[in-house]
Design a protein around this motif. Structure first.
Motif, PDB file in Angstrom:
ATOM      1  N   ALA A   5       0.826  -1.210   0.000  1.00 33.60           N
ATOM      2  CA  ALA A   5       0.000   0.000   0.000  1.00 33.60           C
ATOM      3  C   ALA A   5       0.858   1.257   0.000  1.00 33.60           C
ATOM      4  O   ALA A   5       0.559   2.234  -0.697  1.00 33.60           O
ATOM      5  N   ILE A   6       1.945   1.248   0.770  1.00 38.46           N
ATOM      6  CA  ILE A   6       2.837   2.411   0.816  1.00 38.46           C
ATOM      7  C   ILE A   6       3.468   2.650  -0.548  1.00 38.46           C
ATOM      8  O   ILE A   6       3.533   3.780  -1.039  1.00 38.46           O
ATOM      9  N   SER A   7       3.917   1.585  -1.180  1.00 33.58           N
ATOM     10  CA  SER A   7       4.585   1.733  -2.476  1.00 33.58           C
ATOM     11  C   SER A   7       3.624   2.186  -3.567  1.00 33.58           C
ATOM     12  O   SER A   7       4.046   2.770  -4.571  1.00 33.58           O
ATOM     13  N   GLN A   8       2.320   1.940  -3.381  1.00 26.29           N
ATOM     14  CA  GLN A   8       1.336   2.293  -4.402  1.00 26.29           C
ATOM     15  C   GLN A   8       0.648   3.626  -4.138  1.00 26.29           C
ATOM     16  O   GLN A   8      -0.200   4.041  -4.925  1.00 26.29           O
ATOM     17  N   ARG A   9       0.996   4.294  -3.055  1.00 22.56           N
ATOM     18  CA  ARG A   9       0.400   5.603  -2.790  1.00 22.56           C
ATOM     19  C   ARG A   9       0.764   6.578  -3.910  1.00 22.56           C
ATOM     20  O   ARG A   9       1.920   6.613  -4.348  1.00 22.56           O
ATOM     21  N   PRO A  10      -0.199   7.382  -4.358  1.00 23.79           N
ATOM     22  CA  PRO A  10       0.112   8.371  -5.400  1.00 23.79           C
ATOM     23  C   PRO A  10       1.247   9.290  -4.958  1.00 23.79           C
ATOM     24  O   PRO A  10       1.246   9.809  -3.842  1.00 23.79           O
ATOM     25  N   GLY A  11       2.234   9.434  -5.816  1.00 18.44           N
ATOM     26  CA  GLY A  11       3.353  10.312  -5.513  1.00 18.44           C
ATOM     27  C   GLY A  11       4.365   9.731  -4.546  1.00 18.44           C
ATOM     28  O   GLY A  11       5.288  10.427  -4.112  1.00 18.44           O
ATOM     29  N   ALA A  12       4.209   8.450  -4.199  1.00 13.93           N
ATOM     30  CA  ALA A  12       5.133   7.839  -3.244  1.00 13.93           C
ATOM     31  C   ALA A  12       6.533   7.755  -3.839  1.00 13.93           C
ATOM     32  O   ALA A  12       6.713   7.363  -4.987  1.00 13.93           O
ATOM     33  N   ASP A  13       7.524   8.163  -3.040  1.00 15.66           N
ATOM     34  CA  ASP A  13       8.908   8.064  -3.499  1.00 15.66           C
ATOM     35  C   ASP A  13       9.745   7.257  -2.510  1.00 15.66           C
ATOM     36  O   ASP A  13      10.951   7.424  -2.412  1.00 15.66           O
ATOM     37  N   HIS A  14       9.069   6.372  -1.752  1.00 18.16           N
ATOM     38  CA  HIS A  14       9.763   5.554  -0.765  1.00 18.16           C
ATOM     39  C   HIS A  14      10.215   4.246  -1.411  1.00 18.16           C
ATOM     40  O   HIS A  14       9.443   3.604  -2.124  1.00 18.16           O
ATOM     41  N   ASP A  15      11.463   3.855  -1.151  1.00 14.30           N
ATOM     42  CA  ASP A  15      11.900   2.572  -1.682  1.00 14.30           C
ATOM     43  C   ASP A  15      11.374   1.445  -0.792  1.00 14.30           C
ATOM     44  O   ASP A  15      10.814   1.677   0.282  1.00 14.30           O
ATOM     45  N   SER A  16      11.551   0.219  -1.263  1.00 15.49           N
ATOM     46  CA  SER A  16      10.979  -0.923  -0.557  1.00 15.49           C
ATOM     47  C   SER A  16      11.604  -1.115   0.818  1.00 15.49           C
ATOM     48  O   SER A  16      10.935  -1.570   1.755  1.00 15.49           O
ATOM     49  N   LEU A  17      12.883  -0.765   0.967  1.00 20.17           N
ATOM     50  CA  LEU A  17      13.531  -0.896   2.270  1.00 20.17           C
ATOM     51  C   LEU A  17      12.895   0.046   3.283  1.00 20.17           C
ATOM     52  O   LEU A  17      12.614  -0.338   4.422  1.00 20.17           O
TER      53      LEU A  17
END
Length: 209
Positions: free
Chosen positions: A144-156
């Motif tokens: 869910a975090i990775s699919q948030r619009p505008g998300a720029d967080h890596d998987s780690l």
């Protein structure tokens, strides 16, 4: 003669309600048996007979006795993941998780989960299914975090954040159990609610006092 689409649509809600009622009956029966006989004192056949369903029907819903017992924890965690997905996309992640816990940390959501948490500590199979429920929730939240619009967080980053939040939740549960002995009362559930809120608050503020 085949049913019309309108007929199918009219039947579907009742069919789904019946499935939910059957599932709930199995879970409630399993919980009643574990309270009366302990985690190892009954079988799938005992649950099915007491719930008024066949053994085959039981396995249509759950793969094992233990899975039926820990479903309240899985439901709680699934609901938490659903609530997180519904938060505003531009909201800071820890704020979202804090608000989710505030919404879920009420006696109705917590009572069944806390009882099962205590039982899982005494039964290896129940504990295994409980841990799998936590892992499934973690996987959903990372996605869910990775699919948030505008998300720029890596998987780690996402994995570390979710792992920290869920580990903190487990710490709150453990602290609650040590303080209360697993006694589920209105007062003890309010304590657990506060512990859950506090522990996410620690994360939000970098564990500063």
């Amino acid at each position: 003669m085949s049913a019309s689409p309108d007929t199918v649509r009219s039947v579907q809600p009742g069919w789904e309600a019946n499935k939910t009622a059957t599932r709930n009956a199995i879970v409630e029966t399993a919980m009643n048996l574990v309270r009366a006989k302990g985690p190892g004192g009954f079988t799938v056949d005992d649950i099915a007979a007491a719930a008024g369903v066949s053994r085959r029907t039981f396995f249509n819903y759950f793969p094992s006795r233990e899975a039926a017992l820990v479903v309240s924890i899985e439901d709680f965690l699934d609901h938490a993941a659903d609530q997180f997905l519904a938060r505003p996309a531009d909201e800071p992640l820890l704020d979202s998780m804090y608000e989710v816990l505030i919404a879920l940390a009420d006696p109705i959501h917590l009572a069944a989960m806390t009882e099962v948490y205590g039982l899982a500590g005494t039964d290896a199979q129940m504990n295994r299914f409980q841990l799998q429920g936590w892992q499934n929730c973690a996987d959903r939240l990372v996605t869910a975090i990775s699919q948030r619009p505008g998300a720029d967080h890596d998987s780690l980053y996402a994995s570390a954040l979710v792992g920290s939040v869920l580990s903190s939740g487990k710490a709150a549960l453990s602290q609650w159990y040590r303080r209360t002995g697993g006694d589920v009362t209105a007062e003890s559930l309010m304590l657990l609610r506060q512990l859950l809120v506090d522990v996410v608050g620690y994360l939000r503020h970098g564990f500063t006092e």
